[in-house]
Design an enzyme around this catalytic site. Structure first.
Site, PDB file in Angstrom:
ATOM      1  N   ASP A 164       0.844  -1.202   0.000  1.00 36.88           N
ATOM      2  CA  ASP A 164       0.000   0.000   0.000  1.00 36.88           C
ATOM      3  C   ASP A 164       0.876   1.249   0.000  1.00 36.88           C
ATOM      4  OD1 ASP A 164      -2.423  -1.429  -0.019  1.00 36.88           O
ATOM      5  OD2 ASP A 164      -2.319  -1.750   2.136  1.00 36.88           O
ATOM      6  N   ASP A 222      -5.583  -6.218  -6.845  1.00 35.97           N
ATOM      7  CA  ASP A 222      -6.787  -6.044  -6.020  1.00 35.97           C
ATOM      8  C   ASP A 222      -7.552  -4.799  -6.467  1.00 35.97           C
ATOM      9  OD1 ASP A 222      -8.594  -5.997  -3.896  1.00 35.97           O
ATOM     10  OD2 ASP A 222      -7.141  -5.237  -2.447  1.00 35.97           O
ATOM     11  N   LEU A 223      -8.321  -4.938  -7.566  1.00 34.03           N
ATOM     12  CA  LEU A 223      -9.047  -3.770  -8.099  1.00 34.03           C
ATOM     13  C   LEU A 223     -10.554  -3.868  -7.843  1.00 34.03           C
ATOM     14  CD1 LEU A 223      -7.179  -3.184 -11.498  1.00 34.03           C
ATOM     15  CD2 LEU A 223      -6.758  -2.131  -9.278  1.00 34.03           C
ATOM     16  N   LYS A 224     -11.025  -4.987  -7.353  1.00 35.06           N
ATOM     17  CA  LYS A 224     -12.431  -5.155  -6.929  1.00 35.06           C
ATOM     18  C   LYS A 224     -13.425  -4.634  -7.968  1.00 35.06           C
ATOM     19  CE  LYS A 224     -11.427  -4.728  -1.943  1.00 35.06           C
ATOM     20  NZ  LYS A 224     -10.035  -4.267  -1.892  1.00 35.06           N
ATOM     21  N   HIS A 255     -16.627  -4.041 -10.241  1.00 33.41           N
ATOM     22  CA  HIS A 255     -18.072  -4.123  -9.978  1.00 33.41           C
ATOM     23  C   HIS A 255     -18.774  -3.219 -10.983  1.00 33.41           C
ATOM     24  CE1 HIS A 255     -21.522  -3.779  -6.770  1.00 33.41           C
ATOM     25  NE2 HIS A 255     -21.930  -4.288  -7.922  1.00 33.41           N
ATOM     26  N   ILE A 314     -21.562  -3.546 -14.935  1.00 32.13           N
ATOM     27  CA  ILE A 314     -22.425  -4.463 -15.670  1.00 32.13           C
ATOM     28  C   ILE A 314     -21.553  -5.570 -16.282  1.00 32.13           C
ATOM     29  CG2 ILE A 314     -24.236  -2.752 -16.123  1.00 32.13           C
ATOM     30  CD1 ILE A 314     -23.133  -2.508 -18.982  1.00 32.13           C
ATOM     31  N   ASN A 333     -21.052  -6.943 -19.160  1.00 33.35           N
ATOM     32  CA  ASN A 333     -20.309  -6.703 -20.398  1.00 33.35           C
ATOM     33  C   ASN A 333     -19.051  -5.867 -20.150  1.00 33.35           C
ATOM     34  OD1 ASN A 333     -20.068  -6.833 -23.317  1.00 33.35           O
ATOM     35  ND2 ASN A 333     -20.552  -4.637 -23.262  1.00 33.35           N
ATOM     36  N   THR A 334     -19.179  -4.846 -19.316  1.00 34.97           N
ATOM     37  CA  THR A 334     -18.038  -3.977 -19.010  1.00 34.97           C
ATOM     38  C   THR A 334     -16.980  -4.738 -18.230  1.00 34.97           C
ATOM     39  OG1 THR A 334     -19.509  -2.080 -18.993  1.00 34.97           O
ATOM     40  CG2 THR A 334     -17.404  -1.797 -17.866  1.00 34.97           C
ATOM     41  N   ARG A 386      -2.388  -9.856  12.344  1.00 36.71           N
ATOM     42  CA  ARG A 386      -1.458  -9.161  13.255  1.00 36.71           C
ATOM     43  C   ARG A 386      -0.683 -10.195  14.061  1.00 36.71           C
ATOM     44  NH1 ARG A 386      -2.548  -5.918  10.263  1.00 36.71           N
ATOM     45  NH2 ARG A 386      -3.205  -3.747  10.515  1.00 36.71           N
ATOM     46  N   GLN A 444      -7.593  -2.138  12.248  1.00 36.28           N
ATOM     47  CA  GLN A 444      -8.291  -3.401  11.976  1.00 36.28           C
ATOM     48  C   GLN A 444      -9.015  -3.859  13.245  1.00 36.28           C
ATOM     49  OE1 GLN A 444      -8.721  -4.642   9.126  1.00 36.28           O
ATOM     50  NE2 GLN A 444      -6.910  -4.677   7.845  1.00 36.28           N
TER      51      GLN A 444
HETATM   52  O1  C5P Z   1      -1.958  -2.981   6.924  1.00 40.08           O
HETATM   53  P1  C5P Z   1      -2.953  -4.114   6.962  1.00 40.08           P
HETATM   54  O2  C5P Z   1      -2.325  -5.453   7.289  1.00 40.08           O
HETATM   55  O3  C5P Z   1      -4.158  -3.793   7.802  1.00 40.08           O
HETATM   56  O4  C5P Z   1      -3.437  -4.209   5.440  1.00 40.08           O
HETATM   57  C1  C5P Z   1      -4.418  -5.115   5.008  1.00 40.08           C
HETATM   58  C2  C5P Z   1      -4.621  -5.010   3.520  1.00 40.08           C
HETATM   59  O5  C5P Z   1      -5.749  -5.797   3.173  1.00 40.08           O
HETATM   60  C3  C5P Z   1      -4.925  -3.597   3.016  1.00 40.08           C
HETATM   61  O6  C5P Z   1      -4.392  -3.499   1.684  1.00 40.08           O
HETATM   62  C4  C5P Z   1      -6.425  -3.540   2.999  1.00 40.08           C
HETATM   63  O7  C5P Z   1      -6.928  -2.644   2.055  1.00 40.08           O
HETATM   64  C5  C5P Z   1      -6.756  -4.977   2.584  1.00 40.08           C
HETATM   65  N1  C5P Z   1      -8.106  -5.428   2.948  1.00 40.08           N
HETATM   66  C6  C5P Z   1      -8.569  -5.456   4.264  1.00 40.08           C
HETATM   67  N2  C5P Z   1      -9.848  -5.893   4.533  1.00 40.08           N
HETATM   68  C7  C5P Z   1     -10.639  -6.304   3.529  1.00 40.08           C
HETATM   69  C8  C5P Z   1     -10.183  -6.313   2.210  1.00 40.08           C
HETATM   70  C9  C5P Z   1      -8.892  -5.854   1.958  1.00 40.08           C
HETATM   71  O8  C5P Z   1      -7.845  -5.088   5.184  1.00 40.08           O
HETATM   72  N3  C5P Z   1     -11.834  -6.773   3.798  1.00 40.08           N
END
Ligand code: C5P
Length: 232
Positions: free
Chosen positions: A9, A58-60, A62, A64, A66-67, A180, A189
């Site tokens: 990130d 990781d572009l997620k 979302h 239609i 076709n797009t 963690r 988190q």
């Molecule tokens: O720094 P950290 O370990 O919290 O980063 C977690 C990564 O996972 C980040 O890139 C965050 O955007 C991604 N992520 C998340 N929870 C989700 C989906 C993606 O923390 N549900």
């Protein structure tokens, strides 16, 4: 198959490559998200791939069907190893994504779905999105939809991995952020677990950001994740 994915990130190519340069031994699987992709474009994917890393883009998506099919077809040329869509786009959209991602020779990256973002609480989902079910039932149903569409798995909190495996089978992949070390801060988190516990729960991939990227010694932190999660 189990592996540790580092969430890169960062907002610039220089920062990202300087970070990855530290890894002179084992080349980590790397997650490139919207920030880095939108800042640097597809070249950042090619550059990291050329250095020998596997990539989760990781572009997620979302939109239609076709797009999404056409966008995935463009991404299929980038030679990433994993990418994703929102399950909320429906089974038709996920099927279209899979079609677009599949190359003429039949090969394709792994395709996974986001069920409900971990930032969405049950209360907001019900009140703002008018989804009357519980968050766990919603996640289980979205995961089943992803399986019906032929996807390989879902992104979910480690605490939901068991639920997903129970509904979709052990072979259906779970990719889990929110990791963690037992002796570290949670940051922002909430639903977190350790690499070792994620392994016990049955996660296939863990996505780790700050515990590695912000560590004093990122390579040592990454190796600790691998030891705890993969056992090597
Ligand atoms: O720094 P950290 O370990 O919290 O980063 C977690 C990564 O996972 C980040 O890139 C965050 O955007 C991604 N992520 C998340 N929870 C989700 C989906 C993606 O923390 N549900």
């Amino acid at each position: 198959m189990r592996d540790v994915i580092i969430a890169c990130d960062f907002s610039s190519k220089e920062q990202t490559l300087a970070f990855l340069d530290r890894f002179t031994g084992r080349k980590p699987f790397v997650k490139i998200g919207m920030e880095l992709f939108y800042a640097c474009g597809p070249d950042i994917v090619r550059e990291i791939k050329a250095r020998g890393h596997k990539i989760f883009l990781d572009l997620k998506l979302h939109d239609i069907p076709n797009t999404v099919r056409k966008a995935m077809s463009v991404l299929s040329h980038l030679d990433v190893d994993m990418t994703n869509v929102h399950a909320a786009g429906t089974v038709d959209m996920m099927r279209a994504a899979l079609e677009g991602l599949t190359r003429p020779d039949g090969t394709r990256p792994l395709l996974i779905a986001v069920t409900q973002l971990t930032s969405t609480s049950e209360e907001r989902m019900q009140r703002e999105l008018l989804i009357g079910a519980t968050i766990n039932d919603t996640i289980a149903k979205y995961a089943e939809n992803a399986k019906t569409a032929g996807l390989d798995g879902v992104v979910c909190s480690p605490l939901e991995a068991e639920l997903v495996k129970n509904h979709c089978g052990a072979e259906f992949m779970t990719v889990t952020p929110g990791i963690r070390f037992a002796d570290a801060a949670a940051d922002d988190q909430v639903r977190i677990t350790t690499p070792a516990r994620a392994r016990e729960i049955g996660s296939d991939f863990i996505v780790v950001g700050r515990p590695v990227t912000a560590a004093e010694d990122p390579v040592a932190a990454y190796e600790r994740c691998c030891r705890e999660f993969i056992g090597e």
